[in-house]
Design an enzyme around this catalytic site. Structure first.
Site, PDB file in Angstrom:
ATOM      1  CG  HIS A  47      -2.052  -1.024   0.961  1.00 61.62           C
ATOM      2  ND1 HIS A  47      -2.056  -2.259   1.548  1.00 61.62           N
ATOM      3  CD2 HIS A  47      -3.128  -0.984   0.140  1.00 61.62           C
ATOM      4  CE1 HIS A  47      -3.099  -2.938   1.123  1.00 61.62           C
ATOM      5  NE2 HIS A  47      -3.761  -2.189   0.274  1.00 61.62           N
TER       6      HIS A  47
ATOM      7  NE  ARG B  37      -6.157   0.530  -2.674  1.00 65.58           N
ATOM      8  CZ  ARG B  37      -5.674   0.509  -3.926  1.00 65.58           C
ATOM      9  NH1 ARG B  37      -5.558   1.622  -4.609  1.00 65.58           N
ATOM     10  NH2 ARG B  37      -5.300  -0.635  -4.477  1.00 65.58           N
TER      11      ARG B  37
ATOM     12  NE  ARG C 132     -10.872  -1.275  -0.357  1.00 67.57           N
ATOM     13  CZ  ARG C 132      -9.610  -1.567  -0.706  1.00 67.57           C
ATOM     14  NH1 ARG C 132      -9.384  -2.535  -1.558  1.00 67.57           N
ATOM     15  NH2 ARG C 132      -8.607  -0.881  -0.236  1.00 67.57           N
TER      16      ARG C 132
ATOM     17  CD  GLU D 154      -9.404  -7.843  -1.394  1.00 68.13           C
ATOM     18  OE1 GLU D 154      -8.430  -7.251  -1.881  1.00 68.13           O
ATOM     19  OE2 GLU D 154     -10.152  -7.325  -0.542  1.00 68.13           O
TER      20      GLU D 154
ATOM     21  CG  ASN E  53      -2.937  -4.912  -5.852  1.00 70.41           C
ATOM     22  OD1 ASN E  53      -2.594  -5.136  -7.002  1.00 70.41           O
ATOM     23  ND2 ASN E  53      -3.394  -3.748  -5.461  1.00 70.41           N
ATOM     24  CG  ASP E  54      -5.002  -8.012  -0.715  1.00 68.84           C
ATOM     25  OD1 ASP E  54      -3.901  -8.150  -0.141  1.00 68.84           O
ATOM     26  OD2 ASP E  54      -5.738  -7.037  -0.538  1.00 68.84           O
TER      27      ASP E  54
ATOM     28  NE  ARG F 191      -0.791  -5.553  -1.412  1.00 71.45           N
ATOM     29  CZ  ARG F 191      -2.001  -5.038  -1.556  1.00 71.45           C
ATOM     30  NH1 ARG F 191      -3.077  -5.727  -1.208  1.00 71.45           N
ATOM     31  NH2 ARG F 191      -2.176  -3.848  -2.050  1.00 71.45           N
TER      32      ARG F 191
ATOM     33  CB  CYS G 260     -10.152  -2.388  -8.622  1.00 68.41           C
ATOM     34  SG  CYS G 260     -10.347  -3.429  -7.173  1.00 68.41           S
TER      35      CYS G 260
HETATM   36  C1  PEP Z   1      -6.255  -5.444  -4.324  1.00 68.73           C
HETATM   37  O1  PEP Z   1      -6.015  -6.174  -3.372  1.00 68.73           O
HETATM   38  O2  PEP Z   1      -5.954  -5.737  -5.491  1.00 68.73           O
HETATM   39  C2  PEP Z   1      -6.896  -4.134  -4.119  1.00 68.73           C
HETATM   40  C3  PEP Z   1      -7.313  -3.418  -5.130  1.00 68.73           C
HETATM   41  O3  PEP Z   1      -7.018  -3.692  -2.862  1.00 68.73           O
HETATM   42  P1  PEP Z   1      -5.798  -3.114  -1.986  1.00 68.73           P
HETATM   43  O4  PEP Z   1      -4.621  -2.942  -2.898  1.00 68.73           O
HETATM   44  O5  PEP Z   1      -6.257  -1.835  -1.397  1.00 68.73           O
HETATM   45  O6  PEP Z   1      -5.606  -4.179  -0.975  1.00 68.73           O
HETATM   46 MG    MG Z   2      -6.963  -5.788  -1.490  1.00 66.14          MG
END
Ligand code: PEP
Ligand code: MG
Length: 617
Positions: free
Chosen positions: A200, A307, A343, A454, A477-478, A488, A525
């Site tokens: 993040h 977010r 979200r 995710e 991402n998750d 990550r 996303c």
């Molecule tokens: C993700 O996990 O891909 C996502 C968009 O949420 P974040 O990056 O805020 O965890």
């Molecule tokens: Mg996420």
């Protein structure tokens, strides 16, 4: 003679600036056990470091300018008092003796203990002094490491015309928020020794539009305060003290990039579609309400991910329902009817609330206090956090629902894995609606509720999601983090963070296909949506909705103009038969190169045509 350092680039672009080294955080402290015979040596190291910092503070105080505000001296006196407090200078010596640990480890244990005591104080002024304790300890740790005096937390003002590049061991998302507010015009980029490209922290760095490179091991050893740096985020390369030739080359590249950006801006008003005319929705990810400007500037079709947790961070009191309503309504109004996907709070893992804010929830659970948790990404995070603190969740849902009268607002719930979590979330939305009805406050009764996909378990068991929710958003991402069991945020395993791993691709493909089959909108996303190398593959998998950082949006739009959805589908089918991410990457890159060459040929032909028409007329 310039030196080169290598890491992973996390935002596009090249910058030139002066290095500003951030003080070490407690994370980079070496911790080891010592022999009994080494106790005296460790204690002497501690004593020496304390004496050096004492002298450092005295010298600073002696050189405070006549016209400096009185707080400056008071601040230095306070640090001197903290340094001399036996809790800080005596207790670590005892820890070295009794636990047989090195000086740095003893000092950080004691730091946490003292901070815990400060953070339990009711008075907010005294509570916030724990920051001063940390700063004093950082000075001592720096001396223990043989370093020079610590720089201050905020970067200094650079000389005219120059910008700074922050060089840090690690940065927390909260640090970046801090820089966004207080130093965004002086910063040119970031370099960190730790961190993964989709942490993040780096998502926020990207939202600042700044080039950044993570995982540059030993950056703070190889770079000295004030060094001239070139940060080439496209190549994941840092040049330290570049020579004239390198500087000239990079300045030329920066110019070319800025011309390419101006070209891209011409696409702003154009509808996004593929070469064969398939319309594609391109939305923006935002972190703060003011980011909506960037979304509009990029000509986004909506906000695909707001977010909201960043509204809750770096503060001791949680935002009230009215404050939240204002933030969500501001975005909804600015987007003028275009969809805004809000979200719900995704707090936890690397995004933490201040301790005081957590206390204000009325219940701080065991293990929810300060200090590191063993596996925060697998812990009380996102929807799990909201279900554990119902008032927090209901307050946010009421604020989002109220904002739905100001535009097209949708609710997105993060990190769902279980049917009961979906059902509870929907019950909470229903309860929030009831509460608003009782208060006679307006909201759009048809607000759509969707879920993030995710967690691999969700992607593998989509039935309940499709039955109960109105849209799905793939958080790649998750999804990658959880599917491949790598943190990550951890640079040590960043090399295993592989978006093109066939298992990840199968989860994505399955979700897009099932959504399409059920007529349910599916978007991506996560960072993959804005990655030019992945666009054709996602398109070929059937994706028609992408949401990304506004800075990436026009580049993706340009790429889509070059793509034919039928060719992309064939490419996706080919990739589905491959098992090696390296091979998959090679296939995608080859396709991208071929398209680029074809686009160049078309451009050259049309220029030649325009010239010959011009000559004839
Ligand atoms: C993700 O996990 O891909 C996502 C968009 O949420 P974040 O990056 O805020 O965890
Ligand atoms: Mg996420």
């Amino acid at each position: 003679m310039s030196r080169q350092l290598i890491g992973q680039g996390v935002a596009r672009g090249i910058v030139i600036g002066r290095a500003h080294l951030l003080a070490p955080s407690e994370l980079d402290i070496r911790q080891y056990h010592i022999q009994r015979g080494d106790v005296l040596h460790e204690v002497a190291r501690l004593n020496n470091a304390f004496s050096l910092v004492r002298a450092e503070l005295e010298q600073l105080r002696a050189h405070v300018a006549e016209d400096a505000p009185p707080e400056v001296k008071a601040f230095l006196d306070l640090h001197r008092m903290i340094l001399d407090d036996s809790l800080l200078c005596d207790a670590p010596r005892d820890l070295v003796r009794t636990r047989l640990i090195n000086a740095e480890w003893a000092l950080t244990i004691q730091l946490e203990e003292v901070c815990r005591q400060f953070e339990a104080i009711e008075d907010p002024y005294f509570r916030s002094r724990s920051q001063d304790v940390r700063q004093v300890v950082e000075r001592v740790l720096r001396r223990l490491a043989g370093g020079r005096p610590s720089p201050t937390a905020l970067p200094p003002k650079p000389k005219d015309g120059e910008r700074l590049i922050l060089v840090a061991h690690d940065l927390a998302p909260a640090d970046i928020l801090h820089f966004r507010e207080d130093a965004s015009d002086t910063l040119a980029g970031f370099i960190t020794e730790l961190g993964g490209p989709t942490s993040h922290t780096m998502i926020l760095a990207r939202s600042l539009g700044l080039p950044a490179i993570v995982g540059v091991a030993e950056a703070r050893t190889a770079i000295v305060e004030g060094d001239l740096l070139v940060v080439d985020s496209d190549e994941g390369r840092v040049l330290v003290q570049p020579d004239e030739q390198a500087l000239t080359d990079y300045r030329r590249q920066i110019l070319t990039q800025s011309q390419a950006r101006s070209e891209l801006r011409k696409l702003r008003g154009k509808l996004s579609r593929t070469k064969d005319g398939i319309p594609i929705e391109l939305s923006a990810n935002i972190e703060m309400p003011e980011d909506v400007r960037d979304a509009l500037d990029a000509g986004a079709d909506g906000v695909g991910l707001f977010r909201t947790e960043f509204l809750f961070m770096n503060r001791d009191q949680l935002p009230t329902e009215d404050e939240q309503f204002e933030s969500y309504a501001k975005v909804a109004r600015a987007m003028k009817g275009k969809p805004v996907v809000v979200r719900t709070l995704d707090i936890g893992a690397d995004k933490v609330l201040n301790y005081a804010a957590r206390q204000s929830l009325g219940l701080v659970r065991d293990g929810d206090g300060p200090g590191l948790k063993p596996n925060p990404a697998l812990g009380l995070r996102a929807i799990r956090y909201c279900l554990a603190y119902p008032e927090l969740f209901l307050t946010q849902l009421r604020a989002i629902l109220r904002a739905s009268t100001q535009g097209t607002v949708r609710i997105l719930v993060p990190m769902l894995a279980h049917v009961h979590e979906i059902e509870q979330s929907l019950q909470f939305v229903a309860r929030a609606k009831e509460q608003l009805k009782e208060r006679r406050q307006k909201f759009d009764a048809r607000v759509a509720v969707g879920g993030m996909i995710e967690v691999p378990a969700a992607a593998l068991n989509l039935g309940p999601f499709i039955e109960r929710l109105k849209f799905l958003s793939l958080g790649t991402n998750d999804l990658i983090q959880y599917a491949l069991a790598i943190d990550r945020t951890d640079a040590a395993v960043a090399y295993l963070y592989e978006p093109l791993h066939p298992a990840v691709l199968q989860l994505i493909q399955q979700t897009i296909r099932s959504g399409a089959h059920a007529g349910l909108p599916v978007s991506v996303c996560g960072e993959m949506a804005g990655d030019l190398a992945s666009v054709e593959l996602l398109l070929g998998m059937g994706l028609r909705r992408f949401s990304m950082n506004p800075a990436q949006l026009l580049g993706v739009k340009q790429r889509l103009f070059e793509l034919d959805s039928r060719v992309a589908a064939r490419l996706a089918a080919r990739v589905a038969r491959l098992h090696d991410p390296l091979q998959i990457r090679a296939v995608l890159e080859r396709a991208q190169r071929t398209d680029r060459a074809a686009a160049k040929r078309v451009r050259r032909k049309s220029t030649a045509l325009a010239h010959s028409v011009g000559r004839r007329s």
